[in-house]
Design a protein around this motif. Structure first.
Motif, PDB file in Angstrom:
ATOM      1  N   ALA A 302       0.856  -1.188   0.000  1.00 58.41           N
ATOM      2  CA  ALA A 302       0.000   0.000   0.000  1.00 58.41           C
ATOM      3  C   ALA A 302       0.885   1.228   0.000  1.00 58.41           C
ATOM      4  CB  ALA A 302      -0.898   0.001   1.240  1.00 58.41           C
ATOM      5  N   PRO A 303       0.333   2.372  -0.382  1.00 54.09           N
ATOM      6  CA  PRO A 303       1.154   3.587  -0.360  1.00 54.09           C
ATOM      7  C   PRO A 303       1.668   3.866   1.033  1.00 54.09           C
ATOM      8  CG  PRO A 303      -0.950   3.955  -1.470  1.00 54.09           C
ATOM      9  CD  PRO A 303      -1.041   2.619  -0.817  1.00 54.09           C
ATOM     10  N   ARG A 304       2.807   4.531   1.107  1.00 50.87           N
ATOM     11  CA  ARG A 304       3.310   4.959   2.404  1.00 50.87           C
ATOM     12  C   ARG A 304       2.338   5.963   3.015  1.00 50.87           C
ATOM     13  NH1 ARG A 304       9.856   5.724   2.315  1.00 50.87           N
ATOM     14  NH2 ARG A 304      10.380   3.573   1.875  1.00 50.87           N
ATOM     15  N   PRO A 305       2.486   6.244   4.310  1.00 48.70           N
ATOM     16  CA  PRO A 305       1.584   7.222   4.926  1.00 48.70           C
ATOM     17  C   PRO A 305       1.487   8.494   4.084  1.00 48.70           C
ATOM     18  CG  PRO A 305       2.979   6.218   6.584  1.00 48.70           C
ATOM     19  CD  PRO A 305       3.464   5.719   5.257  1.00 48.70           C
ATOM     20  N   HIS A 306       0.266   8.885   3.758  1.00 46.65           N
ATOM     21  CA  HIS A 306       0.100   9.988   2.808  1.00 46.65           C
ATOM     22  C   HIS A 306       0.047  11.341   3.477  1.00 46.65           C
ATOM     23  CE1 HIS A 306      -4.102  10.102   4.097  1.00 46.65           C
ATOM     24  NE2 HIS A 306      -4.136   8.797   3.936  1.00 46.65           N
ATOM     25  N   ARG A 307       0.024  11.367   4.815  1.00 43.02           N
ATOM     26  CA  ARG A 307      -0.047  12.665   5.491  1.00 43.02           C
ATOM     27  C   ARG A 307       0.721  12.605   6.795  1.00 43.02           C
ATOM     28  NH1 ARG A 307      -4.816  15.950   8.426  1.00 43.02           N
ATOM     29  NH2 ARG A 307      -4.212  18.054   7.817  1.00 43.02           N
ATOM     30  N   ALA A 308       1.592  13.576   7.010  1.00 41.38           N
ATOM     31  CA  ALA A 308       2.288  13.736   8.285  1.00 41.38           C
ATOM     32  C   ALA A 308       2.106  15.189   8.701  1.00 41.38           C
ATOM     33  CB  ALA A 308       3.767  13.391   8.153  1.00 41.38           C
ATOM     34  N   LEU A 309       1.241  15.424   9.656  1.00 44.59           N
ATOM     35  CA  LEU A 309       0.891  16.780  10.088  1.00 44.59           C
ATOM     36  C   LEU A 309       1.619  17.096  11.383  1.00 44.59           C
ATOM     37  CD1 LEU A 309      -0.793  19.398  10.002  1.00 44.59           C
ATOM     38  CD2 LEU A 309      -2.583  18.158  11.256  1.00 44.59           C
ATOM     39  N   LEU A 310       2.495  18.111  11.338  1.00 42.55           N
ATOM     40  CA  LEU A 310       3.189  18.593  12.524  1.00 42.55           C
ATOM     41  C   LEU A 310       2.417  19.797  13.046  1.00 42.55           C
ATOM     42  CD1 LEU A 310       5.616  18.396  14.434  1.00 42.55           C
ATOM     43  CD2 LEU A 310       6.870  19.898  12.862  1.00 42.55           C
ATOM     44  N   ASP A 311       1.734  19.592  14.162  1.00 41.68           N
ATOM     45  CA  ASP A 311       0.870  20.632  14.729  1.00 41.68           C
ATOM     46  C   ASP A 311       1.631  21.364  15.826  1.00 41.68           C
ATOM     47  OD1 ASP A 311      -1.081  22.212  15.802  1.00 41.68           O
ATOM     48  OD2 ASP A 311      -2.554  20.625  16.076  1.00 41.68           O
ATOM     49  N   LEU A 312       1.997  22.618  15.555  1.00 40.32           N
ATOM     50  CA  LEU A 312       2.698  23.467  16.516  1.00 40.32           C
ATOM     51  C   LEU A 312       1.833  24.628  16.975  1.00 40.32           C
ATOM     52  CD1 LEU A 312       6.189  23.583  14.734  1.00 40.32           C
ATOM     53  CD2 LEU A 312       5.396  21.986  16.488  1.00 40.32           C
ATOM     54  N   PRO A 315       1.322  26.158  21.935  1.00 41.82           N
ATOM     55  CA  PRO A 315       2.735  26.441  22.243  1.00 41.82           C
ATOM     56  C   PRO A 315       3.451  25.330  23.012  1.00 41.82           C
ATOM     57  CG  PRO A 315       1.404  28.393  22.606  1.00 41.82           C
ATOM     58  CD  PRO A 315       0.442  27.279  22.327  1.00 41.82           C
ATOM     59  N   ASP A 316       2.750  24.661  23.926  1.00 38.43           N
ATOM     60  CA  ASP A 316       3.421  23.677  24.787  1.00 38.43           C
ATOM     61  C   ASP A 316       3.026  22.243  24.480  1.00 38.43           C
ATOM     62  OD1 ASP A 316       4.799  25.651  26.296  1.00 38.43           O
ATOM     63  OD2 ASP A 316       2.939  26.071  27.382  1.00 38.43           O
ATOM     64  N   ARG A 317       2.335  21.994  23.372  1.00 40.67           N
ATOM     65  CA  ARG A 317       1.901  20.636  23.066  1.00 40.67           C
ATOM     66  C   ARG A 317       2.133  20.309  21.587  1.00 40.67           C
ATOM     67  NH1 ARG A 317      -1.855  18.132  26.421  1.00 40.67           N
ATOM     68  NH2 ARG A 317      -1.603  16.388  24.969  1.00 40.67           N
ATOM     69  N   PRO A 318       3.393  20.279  21.135  1.00 39.15           N
ATOM     70  CA  PRO A 318       3.622  19.889  19.747  1.00 39.15           C
ATOM     71  C   PRO A 318       3.160  18.450  19.520  1.00 39.15           C
ATOM     72  CG  PRO A 318       5.682  19.884  20.975  1.00 39.15           C
ATOM     73  CD  PRO A 318       4.649  20.481  21.872  1.00 39.15           C
ATOM     74  N   ALA A 397       4.613  13.830   2.430  1.00 41.78           N
ATOM     75  CA  ALA A 397       4.645  15.284   2.286  1.00 41.78           C
ATOM     76  C   ALA A 397       4.268  15.894   3.630  1.00 41.78           C
ATOM     77  CB  ALA A 397       3.673  15.725   1.204  1.00 41.78           C
ATOM     78  N   PRO A 398       5.225  16.441   4.371  1.00 38.62           N
ATOM     79  CA  PRO A 398       4.899  16.999   5.690  1.00 38.62           C
ATOM     80  C   PRO A 398       4.064  18.268   5.581  1.00 38.62           C
ATOM     81  CG  PRO A 398       7.162  17.515   5.125  1.00 38.62           C
ATOM     82  CD  PRO A 398       6.656  16.596   4.049  1.00 38.62           C
ATOM     83  N   GLU A 399       3.130  18.411   6.498  1.00 42.07           N
ATOM     84  CA  GLU A 399       2.317  19.620   6.594  1.00 42.07           C
ATOM     85  C   GLU A 399       2.556  20.248   7.963  1.00 42.07           C
ATOM     86  OE1 GLU A 399      -1.801  18.988   5.588  1.00 42.07           O
ATOM     87  OE2 GLU A 399      -1.271  17.164   4.484  1.00 42.07           O
ATOM     88  N   LEU A 400       2.390  21.561   8.022  1.00 38.71           N
ATOM     89  CA  LEU A 400       2.600  22.294   9.268  1.00 38.71           C
ATOM     90  C   LEU A 400       1.322  23.017   9.675  1.00 38.71           C
ATOM     91  CD1 LEU A 400       6.117  23.926   8.771  1.00 38.71           C
ATOM     92  CD2 LEU A 400       5.461  22.427  10.654  1.00 38.71           C
ATOM     93  N   ARG A 401       1.028  22.968  10.963  1.00 42.16           N
ATOM     94  CA  ARG A 401      -0.028  23.811  11.527  1.00 42.16           C
ATOM     95  C   ARG A 401       0.653  24.715  12.544  1.00 42.16           C
ATOM     96  NH1 ARG A 401      -4.818  20.499  13.227  1.00 42.16           N
ATOM     97  NH2 ARG A 401      -5.254  20.686  10.986  1.00 42.16           N
ATOM     98  N   LEU A 402       0.635  26.024  12.280  1.00 43.61           N
ATOM     99  CA  LEU A 402       1.409  26.985  13.066  1.00 43.61           C
ATOM    100  C   LEU A 402       0.507  27.869  13.910  1.00 43.61           C
ATOM    101  CD1 LEU A 402       3.881  28.057  10.256  1.00 43.61           C
ATOM    102  CD2 LEU A 402       4.267  26.363  12.054  1.00 43.61           C
ATOM    103  N   PRO A 403       1.042  28.483  14.945  1.00 46.72           N
ATOM    104  CA  PRO A 403       0.242  29.423  15.736  1.00 46.72           C
ATOM    105  C   PRO A 403      -0.139  30.652  14.913  1.00 46.72           C
ATOM    106  CG  PRO A 403       2.432  29.075  16.711  1.00 46.72           C
ATOM    107  CD  PRO A 403       2.395  28.337  15.430  1.00 46.72           C
TER     108      PRO A 403
END
Length: 439
Positions: A302-312, A315-318, A397-403
């Motif tokens: 199967a395809p590798r994980p299609h989403r890696a979301l880094l939620d920042l 502030p204190d719970r990455p 493809a990494p995704e970022l969620r920023l403050p």
């Protein structure tokens, strides 16, 4: 010599360690000259025969090149014994300091990884080539507690002239092997060494007891790690049809569905996500889990994980959330690992160790520290990160969620790359990747 040493390394009446040293020296000279005389203890006599067969010179040190700083840091980062250093320090180092001794931890190859204790004794050890990165096996330095314990697989005390090489006669050392409590694999040794006149008969018993304490700590850590993986894997396994296993990075099974779980699965040395063949299970597919792997038995690639979301955004719970064919899981990284994941996410083309050292410390020369941290991170996030250069693995493809406020991005970080992304100073960082979103 009328009295034979006991297994503790001294005679029952040998409270005068100098007299004992003289008797041991006379015994050694008689044996080496072929004049006969009393036999040494079995464990010492066996070691003397081995090292003579290796060509060790009884009158002269043989110094091997110690590990380089990079080699030493790599071995320390890879050693399971790093996790139990606090236990060893708390249980043994105060006693060693009080007795003017040093505490030493080696790997299974007899290479000194950690050495702590009184500064004057450390300096004496350095003059004997007994420093960090040194090889302390029998073929290199002759009979000694570390090398002999590695061969005998039991605690060993070597006192004064029981050392084969004359220049070590001023020392006494007591070492106990350290084993992986899961499978009995030898991990290294724990040793206390110092001047022979400071020898205490209880030293070997203390070192042996602390070694058992450290092995117990390793056992508890393994159980806790498997429980964490089990709780993460349970919802993933529940969504699957067919047969599947959740295993840690060493193959120990944390959960199963559709089959009776074995205790352990024999994984390749460096597993990667995708199809593979396992001896007991045939065709399988590996998918990463935090701290281990999901094995789909008989599954189709199967395809590798299609989403890696880094939620920042908090502030204190990455948090890193990975979505793949088998479902979704979340890992909360440490502050240092959150910095590294952020830097890799904002540089999808990858970063060298030197570039990451500048990003983290403003000093491109601190590559040893960077490699050690990334080694730990990659062990936990198996299959998600690649190296040469360091980056998220192909197909992810990494995704970022920023403050909403850039000033709240990893607010406790002083890394130049993070400060630059906040707009708070010069650094090697880059703006967030195109896939980033705000909170």
């Amino acid at each position: 010599m009328s009295e034979r040493p006991t297994d503790g390394g001294v005679t029952a009446a040998a409270h005068d360690v100098r007299a004992t040293a003289r008797r041991l020296a006379a015994l050694r000279e008689a044996r080496l000259s072929g004049d006969g005389g009393p036999e040494p203890r079995d464990i010492i006599g066996d070691s003397w025969r081995r090292v003579r067969g290796c060509g060790v010179d009884p009158d002269r040190d043989r110094r091997e090149r110690p590990l380089t700083a990079a080699e030493l840091e790599h071995r320390k980062a890879a050693s399971p014994l790093a996790a139990v250093l606090p236990v060893l320090h708390d249980a043994l180092l105060p006693a060693a300091d009080a007795a003017q001794q040093i505490m030493v931890v080696t790997d299974a190859d007899g290479l000194v990884l950690w050495l702590e204790g009184a500064a004057p004794i450390r300096r004496m050890a350095d003059r004997h080539g007994f420093g960090k990165g040194a090889d302390w096996t029998e073929p290199v330095v002759g009979t000694n507690a570390i090398g002999t314990a590695l061969v005998a697989r039991r605690p060993v005390l070597v006192h004064s002239a029981e050392h084969f090489v004359r220049s070590h006669h001023q020392w006494t050392c007591a070492a106990a092997p350290l084993h992986d409590p899961r499978d009995g694999r030898l991990l290294g040794t724990l040793d206390v060494s110092g001047p022979a006149h400071g020898f205490h008969p209880a030293t070997l018993a203390l070192v042996s007891a602390v070694a058992k304490l450290a092995e117990g700590e390793l056992r508890e850590r393994h159980h806790a790690s498997v429980e964490r993986l089990r709780s993460t894997a349970a919802p993933v396994l529940a969504r699957l049809g067919g047969q599947a296993l959740a295993v840690d990075r060493d193959g120990w099974v944390a959960g199963a569905v559709g089959m009776a779980p074995p205790d352990r699965v024999a994984l390749p040395k460096s597993p990667v996500p995708g199809p593979l063949w396992l001896p007991r299970h045939g065709r399988c597919v590996l998918e990463p889990l935090p701290g281990g792997w999901l094995i789909r038995v008989g599954g189709e690639p199967a395809p590798r994980p299609h989403r890696a979301l880094l939620d920042l955004s908090a502030p204190d719970r990455p948090a890193l959330t990975v979505s793949g064919p088998a479902g979704t899981w979340t890992h909360e990284p440490s502050p240092r690992h959150a910095e590294l994941l952020f830097l890799l996410a904002t540089h999808p083309e990858g970063r060298t160790a030197a570039e990451l050292a500048r990003d983290l410390f403003g000093d491109g020369g601190r590559t040893v520290t960077v490699r050690a941290e990334l080694s730990r991170l990659r062990r936990h996030l198996a299959g998600l990160l690649a190296h040469r250069p360091y980056r998220f693995a192909d197909g992810i493809a990494p995704e970022l969620r920023l403050p909403a406020d850039p000033a709240h991005l990893l607010p406790h970080s002083v890394a130049p790359g993070v400060r630059a992304a906040r707009g708070g100073g010069d650094g090697a960082g880059a703006p967030p990747a195109a896939g980033a979103d705000g909170a």
